[in-house]
Write a protein that holds these residues in place. Sequence first.
Motif, PDB file in Angstrom:
ATOM      1  N   ASN A  79       5.353  10.828   8.453  1.00 52.07           N
ATOM      2  CA  ASN A  79       4.877  11.728   7.405  1.00 52.07           C
ATOM      3  C   ASN A  79       4.033  12.878   7.928  1.00 52.07           C
ATOM      4  O   ASN A  79       3.939  13.916   7.285  1.00 52.07           O
ATOM      5  CB  ASN A  79       4.057  10.931   6.390  1.00 52.07           C
ATOM      6  CG  ASN A  79       2.940  10.148   7.032  1.00 52.07           C
ATOM      7  OD1 ASN A  79       3.198   9.163   7.730  1.00 52.07           O
ATOM      8  ND2 ASN A  79       1.708  10.574   6.845  1.00 52.07           N
ATOM      9  N   GLU A 102      10.131   3.530   6.484  1.00 49.88           N
ATOM     10  CA  GLU A 102       8.784   3.684   7.048  1.00 49.88           C
ATOM     11  C   GLU A 102       8.783   3.394   8.555  1.00 49.88           C
ATOM     12  O   GLU A 102       9.653   2.709   9.078  1.00 49.88           O
ATOM     13  CB  GLU A 102       7.813   2.730   6.336  1.00 49.88           C
ATOM     14  CG  GLU A 102       7.044   3.383   5.217  1.00 49.88           C
ATOM     15  CD  GLU A 102       6.347   4.674   5.664  1.00 49.88           C
ATOM     16  OE1 GLU A 102       6.078   4.853   6.862  1.00 49.88           O
ATOM     17  OE2 GLU A 102       6.076   5.513   4.799  1.00 49.88           O
ATOM     18  N   LYS A 103       7.802   3.946   9.241  1.00 46.53           N
ATOM     19  CA  LYS A 103       7.604   3.667  10.659  1.00 46.53           C
ATOM     20  C   LYS A 103       7.038   2.270  10.820  1.00 46.53           C
ATOM     21  O   LYS A 103       6.375   1.786   9.891  1.00 46.53           O
ATOM     22  CB  LYS A 103       6.701   4.700  11.321  1.00 46.53           C
ATOM     23  CG  LYS A 103       5.411   5.063  10.615  1.00 46.53           C
ATOM     24  CD  LYS A 103       4.408   4.066  10.225  1.00 46.53           C
ATOM     25  CE  LYS A 103       3.676   3.303  11.263  1.00 46.53           C
ATOM     26  NZ  LYS A 103       2.580   2.422  10.713  1.00 46.53           N
ATOM     27  N   THR A 114       6.803  -4.497   8.658  1.00 47.81           N
ATOM     28  CA  THR A 114       7.487  -3.843   9.784  1.00 47.81           C
ATOM     29  C   THR A 114       8.669  -4.637  10.319  1.00 47.81           C
ATOM     30  O   THR A 114       9.713  -4.057  10.639  1.00 47.81           O
ATOM     31  CB  THR A 114       6.437  -3.596  10.894  1.00 47.81           C
ATOM     32  OG1 THR A 114       5.497  -2.639  10.394  1.00 47.81           O
ATOM     33  CG2 THR A 114       7.069  -3.066  12.160  1.00 47.81           C
ATOM     34  N   ASP A 151      10.377  -7.030  -3.940  1.00 47.87           N
ATOM     35  CA  ASP A 151       9.273  -7.566  -3.115  1.00 47.87           C
ATOM     36  C   ASP A 151       9.194  -9.063  -3.393  1.00 47.87           C
ATOM     37  O   ASP A 151       9.231  -9.478  -4.559  1.00 47.87           O
ATOM     38  CB  ASP A 151       7.929  -6.884  -3.473  1.00 47.87           C
ATOM     39  CG  ASP A 151       6.879  -7.084  -2.389  1.00 47.87           C
ATOM     40  OD1 ASP A 151       6.413  -6.075  -1.812  1.00 47.87           O
ATOM     41  OD2 ASP A 151       6.527  -8.256  -2.101  1.00 47.87           O
ATOM     42  N   TYR A 173       3.087  12.982   1.961  1.00 46.67           N
ATOM     43  CA  TYR A 173       3.967  11.954   1.370  1.00 46.67           C
ATOM     44  C   TYR A 173       4.810  12.559   0.240  1.00 46.67           C
ATOM     45  O   TYR A 173       5.973  12.204   0.073  1.00 46.67           O
ATOM     46  CB  TYR A 173       3.152  10.772   0.827  1.00 46.67           C
ATOM     47  CG  TYR A 173       2.410   9.981   1.882  1.00 46.67           C
ATOM     48  CD1 TYR A 173       3.063   9.473   3.003  1.00 46.67           C
ATOM     49  CD2 TYR A 173       1.054   9.714   1.760  1.00 46.67           C
ATOM     50  CE1 TYR A 173       2.381   8.737   3.971  1.00 46.67           C
ATOM     51  CE2 TYR A 173       0.365   8.982   2.717  1.00 46.67           C
ATOM     52  CZ  TYR A 173       1.036   8.509   3.823  1.00 46.67           C
ATOM     53  OH  TYR A 173       0.353   7.786   4.777  1.00 46.67           O
ATOM     54  N   ARG A 196       0.831  -1.226   0.000  1.00 55.91           N
ATOM     55  CA  ARG A 196       0.000   0.000   0.000  1.00 55.91           C
ATOM     56  C   ARG A 196       0.852   1.258   0.000  1.00 55.91           C
ATOM     57  O   ARG A 196       0.690   2.146  -0.827  1.00 55.91           O
ATOM     58  CB  ARG A 196      -0.869   0.032   1.264  1.00 55.91           C
ATOM     59  CG  ARG A 196      -2.013  -0.904   1.291  1.00 55.91           C
ATOM     60  CD  ARG A 196      -2.878  -0.673   2.503  1.00 55.91           C
ATOM     61  NE  ARG A 196      -2.124  -0.679   3.758  1.00 55.91           N
ATOM     62  CZ  ARG A 196      -2.632  -0.404   4.949  1.00 55.91           C
ATOM     63  NH1 ARG A 196      -3.899  -0.075   5.058  1.00 55.91           N
ATOM     64  NH2 ARG A 196      -1.888  -0.450   6.046  1.00 55.91           N
ATOM     65  N   ILE A 197       1.766   1.353   0.968  1.00 52.91           N
ATOM     66  CA  ILE A 197       2.540   2.594   1.080  1.00 52.91           C
ATOM     67  C   ILE A 197       3.673   2.618   0.053  1.00 52.91           C
ATOM     68  O   ILE A 197       4.069   3.691  -0.414  1.00 52.91           O
ATOM     69  CB  ILE A 197       3.060   2.796   2.533  1.00 52.91           C
ATOM     70  CG1 ILE A 197       3.427   4.252   2.780  1.00 52.91           C
ATOM     71  CG2 ILE A 197       4.216   1.892   2.861  1.00 52.91           C
ATOM     72  CD1 ILE A 197       2.260   5.191   2.834  1.00 52.91           C
ATOM     73  N   HIS A 238      12.214  -3.850   8.757  1.00 52.95           N
ATOM     74  CA  HIS A 238      12.760  -2.484   8.630  1.00 52.95           C
ATOM     75  C   HIS A 238      14.189  -2.350   9.130  1.00 52.95           C
ATOM     76  O   HIS A 238      15.063  -1.819   8.435  1.00 52.95           O
ATOM     77  CB  HIS A 238      11.877  -1.476   9.393  1.00 52.95           C
ATOM     78  CG  HIS A 238      10.540  -1.252   8.772  1.00 52.95           C
ATOM     79  ND1 HIS A 238       9.630  -0.344   9.254  1.00 52.95           N
ATOM     80  CD2 HIS A 238       9.933  -1.819   7.696  1.00 52.95           C
ATOM     81  CE1 HIS A 238       8.537  -0.352   8.517  1.00 52.95           C
ATOM     82  NE2 HIS A 238       8.696  -1.248   7.575  1.00 52.95           N
TER      83      HIS A 238
HETATM   84  N1  LIG Z   1       3.688   6.349   7.178  1.00 59.75           N
HETATM   85  C1  LIG Z   1       2.505   5.881   6.853  1.00 59.75           C
HETATM   86  O1  LIG Z   1       1.549   6.628   6.732  1.00 59.75           O
HETATM   87  C2  LIG Z   1       2.322   4.405   6.618  1.00 59.75           C
HETATM   88  C3  LIG Z   1       1.139   3.950   6.039  1.00 59.75           C
HETATM   89  C4  LIG Z   1       0.990   2.599   5.809  1.00 59.75           C
HETATM   90  C5  LIG Z   1       1.996   1.721   6.150  1.00 59.75           C
HETATM   91  N2  LIG Z   1       3.145   2.187   6.730  1.00 59.75           N
HETATM   92  C6  LIG Z   1       4.219   1.253   7.116  1.00 59.75           C
HETATM   93  O2  LIG Z   1       4.762   0.730   5.908  1.00 59.75           O
HETATM   94  C7  LIG Z   1       5.022  -0.656   6.036  1.00 59.75           C
HETATM   95  C8  LIG Z   1       4.258  -1.407   4.941  1.00 59.75           C
HETATM   96  O3  LIG Z   1       2.884  -1.206   5.173  1.00 59.75           O
HETATM   97  P1  LIG Z   1       1.808  -1.477   3.998  1.00 59.75           P
HETATM   98  O4  LIG Z   1       0.529  -0.990   4.501  1.00 59.75           O
HETATM   99  O5  LIG Z   1       2.322  -0.972   2.690  1.00 59.75           O
HETATM  100  O6  LIG Z   1       1.804  -3.080   4.007  1.00 59.75           O
HETATM  101  P2  LIG Z   1       1.495  -4.073   2.827  1.00 59.75           P
HETATM  102  O7  LIG Z   1       1.269  -5.383   3.475  1.00 59.75           O
HETATM  103  O8  LIG Z   1       0.467  -3.505   1.907  1.00 59.75           O
HETATM  104  O9  LIG Z   1       2.870  -4.114   1.990  1.00 59.75           O
HETATM  105  C9  LIG Z   1       4.052  -4.609   2.499  1.00 59.75           C
HETATM  106  C10 LIG Z   1       4.843  -5.211   1.349  1.00 59.75           C
HETATM  107  O10 LIG Z   1       6.146  -5.564   1.824  1.00 59.75           O
HETATM  108  C11 LIG Z   1       6.497  -6.778   1.188  1.00 59.75           C
HETATM  109  N3  LIG Z   1       7.587  -7.419   1.905  1.00 59.75           N
HETATM  110  C12 LIG Z   1       7.531  -8.188   3.013  1.00 59.75           C
HETATM  111  N4  LIG Z   1       8.775  -8.577   3.362  1.00 59.75           N
HETATM  112  C13 LIG Z   1       9.617  -8.036   2.454  1.00 59.75           C
HETATM  113  C14 LIG Z   1      11.019  -8.083   2.278  1.00 59.75           C
HETATM  114  N5  LIG Z   1      11.822  -8.776   3.123  1.00 59.75           N
HETATM  115  N6  LIG Z   1      11.560  -7.398   1.240  1.00 59.75           N
HETATM  116  C15 LIG Z   1      10.776  -6.699   0.406  1.00 59.75           C
HETATM  117  N7  LIG Z   1       9.445  -6.620   0.513  1.00 59.75           N
HETATM  118  C16 LIG Z   1       8.875  -7.293   1.517  1.00 59.75           C
HETATM  119  C17 LIG Z   1       5.202  -7.583   1.152  1.00 59.75           C
HETATM  120  O11 LIG Z   1       5.259  -8.636   0.204  1.00 59.75           O
HETATM  121  C18 LIG Z   1       4.210  -6.494   0.789  1.00 59.75           C
HETATM  122  O12 LIG Z   1       4.052  -6.381  -0.630  1.00 59.75           O
HETATM  123  C19 LIG Z   1       4.614  -1.052   7.458  1.00 59.75           C
HETATM  124  O13 LIG Z   1       5.766  -1.097   8.262  1.00 59.75           O
HETATM  125  C20 LIG Z   1       3.699   0.079   7.912  1.00 59.75           C
HETATM  126  O14 LIG Z   1       3.815   0.315   9.290  1.00 59.75           O
HETATM  127  C21 LIG Z   1       3.317   3.504   6.951  1.00 59.75           C
END
Ligand SMILES: NC(=O)c1ccc[n+]([C@@H]2O[C@H](COP(=O)([O-])OP(=O)(O)OC[C@H]3O[C@@H](n4cnc5c(N)ncnc54)[C@H](O)[C@@H]3O)[C@@H](O)[C@H]2O)c1
Length: 326
Positions: A118, A91-92, A71, A33, A280, A11-12, A74
């Motif tokens: 952000n 990312e957090k 998470t 990914d 963002y 998503r992010i 990270h």
């Molecule tokens: N700052 C913000 O506003 C905000 C918003 C959403 C998410 N986040 C953070 O961003 C991170 C991702 O969240 P999301 O909502 O996008 O989750 P998500 O589940 O939609 O996406 C995460 C992606 O990471 C991939 N992934 C997992 N392990 C991996 C690795 N070792 N190497 C590469 N890719 C890998 C997964 O396959 C998945 O496609 C989380 O830590 C979340 O806390 C921050």
Amino acid sequence: MPKIALLGAGRIGRIHAANAQAHPGLTLSHVVDPVAEAADAIAAGTGAAVATFEAVLADPEVAGVIVASATDTHLDACLRAHAAGKAIFCEKPLDMDLGRARAAAGELSGARLLLGFNRRFDPSFQALKARLDAGAVGALETLQITSNDPAPPPIAYVKASGGLFKDMAIHDFDMARWLLGEEPVEVFAWGSCLVDPAIGQAGDIDTARTLLKTASGRLCVIANSRRSGFGYDQRIEAYGSGGMASAGNALESTVQVWREDGAQADRFQNFFLDRYREAYRLEMAHFAEILAGTAAPRIGYADGVAALALAEAAGESLRTAGPVRL
Ligand SMILES: NC(=O)c1ccc[n+]([C@@H]2O[C@H](COP(=O)([O-])OP(=O)(O)OC[C@H]3O[C@@H](n4cnc5c(N)ncnc54)[C@H](O)[C@@H]3O)[C@@H](O)[C@H]2O)c1
């Protein structure tokens, strides 16, 4: 133009990929990914190559890495990217475990690392901070941060998230530190599972009230819920010796309708992708400045650790039903 790679195409990751591609000073060259379809979709939309993290780290032309993966990946990704000489936008939260995050101080405290809080880039919250710093409400005394998601995330996300305090409230802990201008020294938290029983079964909470106190006695209440039902609810009120300043929600439109039976306004913007769209974009522009060497990270490793320490203290307070001193 510096090349950067994206780790995590969820998503992010999709938002950061689009903002990196749109920035005139950045080239998104690689996307990593383990889910091939996720990486392929971003590669197809941006022209970046699908790669492994090892290949990204070994490529001397890649100057920076965006860590937007799950998470629990990270901290390790930051350590590896830093060791390879890359600038990092992570990312957090920095990690799920405070001890592990603190143990990385030797490597990461001087790193070119931008932590993805952000909300500090949100134009309304920036304007609020500027007013507070200019003394618009006199001496700041109390802060109220309301942060309610429109609906709970999928249970699979909840299980991998680190829990409400480390996943969701971590943004609010950072906002509190930033706006209070002082470190909280005491934390008290109550939490419940009122929204989705599956969240409780996964060992998490979906509703919380957290109270922070600084050394000089400033107080902050953070209200969190995984459900609002009326859109993404993001508000801050700051009370001082000379008045009150607030920053409210962004609406889907400014249209209002008045009729004999009352008035109607549009909904709050739906969720973080809408509400923080501009934040963002500005966050990515700041990463471009870091890569260009024209700015140091405004939010770094120490901020990531400090917010995590508050999240961990809130969790301990919940477990022990008492205040926790930091
Ligand atoms: N700052 C913000 O506003 C905000 C918003 C959403 C998410 N986040 C953070 O961003 C991170 C991702 O969240 P999301 O909502 O996008 O989750 P998500 O589940 O939609 O996406 C995460 C992606 O990471 C991939 N992934 C997992 N392990 C991996 C690795 N070792 N190497 C590469 N890719 C890998 C997964 O396959 C998945 O496609 C989380 O830590 C979340 O806390 C921050």
